[in-house]
Design a protein around this motif. Sequence first.
Motif, PDB file in Angstrom:
ATOM      1  N   LEU A  34      43.165 -10.367  23.542  1.00 28.22           N
ATOM      2  CA  LEU A  34      42.341 -11.142  24.462  1.00 28.22           C
ATOM      3  C   LEU A  34      40.932 -10.574  24.496  1.00 28.22           C
ATOM      4  O   LEU A  34      40.758  -9.347  24.529  1.00 28.22           O
ATOM      5  N   GLN A  35      39.940 -11.458  24.504  1.00 27.15           N
ATOM      6  CA  GLN A  35      38.553 -11.023  24.634  1.00 27.15           C
ATOM      7  C   GLN A  35      37.843 -11.896  25.660  1.00 27.15           C
ATOM      8  O   GLN A  35      37.870 -13.123  25.571  1.00 27.15           O
ATOM      9  N   GLY A  36      37.203 -11.228  26.626  1.00 26.47           N
ATOM     10  CA  GLY A  36      36.415 -11.921  27.632  1.00 26.47           C
ATOM     11  C   GLY A  36      34.934 -11.705  27.388  1.00 26.47           C
ATOM     12  O   GLY A  36      34.508 -11.383  26.277  1.00 26.47           O
ATOM     13  N   ARG A  37      34.159 -11.838  28.443  1.00 25.44           N
ATOM     14  CA  ARG A  37      32.711 -11.668  28.295  1.00 25.44           C
ATOM     15  C   ARG A  37      32.346 -10.260  27.851  1.00 25.44           C
ATOM     16  O   ARG A  37      31.343 -10.039  27.192  1.00 25.44           O
ATOM     17  N   PHE A  38      33.172  -9.293  28.248  1.00 26.20           N
ATOM     18  CA  PHE A  38      33.022  -7.941  27.728  1.00 26.20           C
ATOM     19  C   PHE A  38      34.048  -7.774  26.613  1.00 26.20           C
ATOM     20  O   PHE A  38      35.250  -7.761  26.860  1.00 26.20           O
ATOM     21  N   LEU A  39      33.585  -7.668  25.392  1.00 26.60           N
ATOM     22  CA  LEU A  39      34.468  -7.698  24.237  1.00 26.60           C
ATOM     23  C   LEU A  39      35.434  -6.527  24.257  1.00 26.60           C
ATOM     24  O   LEU A  39      35.053  -5.386  24.508  1.00 26.60           O
ATOM     25  N   ALA A  40      36.693  -6.825  23.991  1.00 24.54           N
ATOM     26  CA  ALA A  40      37.691  -5.775  23.883  1.00 24.54           C
ATOM     27  C   ALA A  40      37.598  -5.129  22.503  1.00 24.54           C
ATOM     28  O   ALA A  40      37.296  -5.792  21.512  1.00 24.54           O
ATOM     29  N   ARG A  41      37.846  -3.829  22.477  1.00 23.31           N
ATOM     30  CA  ARG A  41      37.842  -3.124  21.191  1.00 23.31           C
ATOM     31  C   ARG A  41      39.102  -3.491  20.417  1.00 23.31           C
ATOM     32  O   ARG A  41      40.207  -3.505  20.952  1.00 23.31           O
ATOM     33  N   GLU A  42      38.936  -3.785  19.130  1.00 24.92           N
ATOM     34  CA  GLU A  42      40.089  -4.167  18.327  1.00 24.92           C
ATOM     35  C   GLU A  42      40.977  -2.959  18.055  1.00 24.92           C
ATOM     36  O   GLU A  42      40.477  -1.846  17.876  1.00 24.92           O
ATOM     37  N   PRO A  43      42.295  -3.177  18.051  1.00 23.03           N
ATOM     38  CA  PRO A  43      43.216  -2.057  17.825  1.00 23.03           C
ATOM     39  C   PRO A  43      43.197  -1.610  16.368  1.00 23.03           C
ATOM     40  O   PRO A  43      43.597  -2.359  15.469  1.00 23.03           O
ATOM     41  N   ASP A  44      42.712  -0.404  16.112  1.00 23.31           N
ATOM     42  CA  ASP A  44      42.607   0.105  14.744  1.00 23.31           C
ATOM     43  C   ASP A  44      43.984   0.149  14.083  1.00 23.31           C
ATOM     44  O   ASP A  44      44.961   0.614  14.666  1.00 23.31           O
ATOM     45  N   GLY A  45      44.036  -0.360  12.851  1.00 25.08           N
ATOM     46  CA  GLY A  45      45.263  -0.272  12.077  1.00 25.08           C
ATOM     47  C   GLY A  45      46.335  -1.262  12.471  1.00 25.08           C
ATOM     48  O   GLY A  45      47.447  -1.200  11.936  1.00 25.08           O
ATOM     49  N   LEU A  46      46.053  -2.186  13.391  1.00 24.47           N
ATOM     50  CA  LEU A  46      47.052  -3.160  13.830  1.00 24.47           C
ATOM     51  C   LEU A  46      46.584  -4.556  13.442  1.00 24.47           C
ATOM     52  O   LEU A  46      45.513  -5.005  13.868  1.00 24.47           O
ATOM     53  N   ARG A  47      47.374  -5.216  12.624  1.00 20.32           N
ATOM     54  CA  ARG A  47      46.995  -6.566  12.194  1.00 20.32           C
ATOM     55  C   ARG A  47      47.198  -7.548  13.339  1.00 20.32           C
ATOM     56  O   ARG A  47      48.266  -7.609  13.950  1.00 20.32           O
ATOM     57  N   LEU A  48      46.167  -8.314  13.630  1.00 14.40           N
ATOM     58  CA  LEU A  48      46.238  -9.313  14.690  1.00 14.40           C
ATOM     59  C   LEU A  48      46.639 -10.661  14.108  1.00 14.40           C
ATOM     60  O   LEU A  48      46.080 -11.116  13.114  1.00 14.40           O
ATOM     61  N   ASP A  49      47.606 -11.308  14.747  1.00 11.20           N
ATOM     62  CA  ASP A  49      47.975 -12.662  14.355  1.00 11.20           C
ATOM     63  C   ASP A  49      47.015 -13.685  14.927  1.00 11.20           C
ATOM     64  O   ASP A  49      46.906 -14.798  14.416  1.00 11.20           O
TER      65      ASP A  49
END
Length: 288
Positions: A207-222
């Motif tokens: 989930l990303q809102g107005r404050f961008l969430a950091r992407e989880p390193d090494g985890l492929r997002l569907d």
Amino acid sequence: METPQRTVRTTRTTPASRAATVLAATLVITAFVLPVDSVRTATAGPDAPPCPAPAVAGHRGAPRTAPENTMAAFRAALDGGADWLETDVRTTRDGVPVLMHDDTVDRVTDGHGSVADLTYEQIASLRVTAGPGPAQPVPTLQELLDTLAGTGTRLLMEIKEQRDPGDAARIARTAAASGADAVLYSFFPDHLREAHRAAPGLPVVLLQGRFLAREPDGLRLDGIALDEPLATADRIAAEHAAGRRVYVWTLDDDTAWRTMADRHADALVTDTPADARRWADRQCGRTP
């Protein structure tokens, strides 16, 4: 339509004329029948334009029809034609995942206190009053999963911030064991990693809102779930190019639905799933 007038003529019938009459009748029947089938084929065939309507996900069920995140709200969303459901999961002091958006019960129930400080027995004694209709019990995650198992309805299961790092894993294991079509869905990359380790077979969506969430390193997002202002045409196209589906929230009018459909969003997360379903059906030429 008027019935055509027929003119009667007296003619001499021969085998050749009878054959010609049969052939003419066949051609007339063919002329009336074949165009109908041809139109159907053209409409439904491979060259027909694709339906532009994305999936409809009921945000906290249908909170404008029944109290939010309750079984009544989820039933209302499904009755209104939602393809998917969206909910929020928090864990009680004794480790039971329950469906609650806020970190306290104050806004939505007739009680007070932090979800993480209350036992399940205490939560179960409360009633959800935030929304129209009669007050409702607070459901457990297990209750909703059991209802959805085997139905094909996807559950966007938002893992809210957890006090105990092991709670995200507990939530994921509960979902995986249920057999329901559940998605690991969170603003918190650490929670997604913990959940994915516990249930590697479940899809992972950030989930990303107005404050961008950091992407989880090494985890492929569907997939990625974007707050509406972030869901630009370029951003959606870039996510698709990266192999991710895009879900957009929270969209509650036909202008927003049309905009996101035109940008090829994969799902519309909405507080008004019945209205969104009727809109989507109209775009596809279906009768609701």
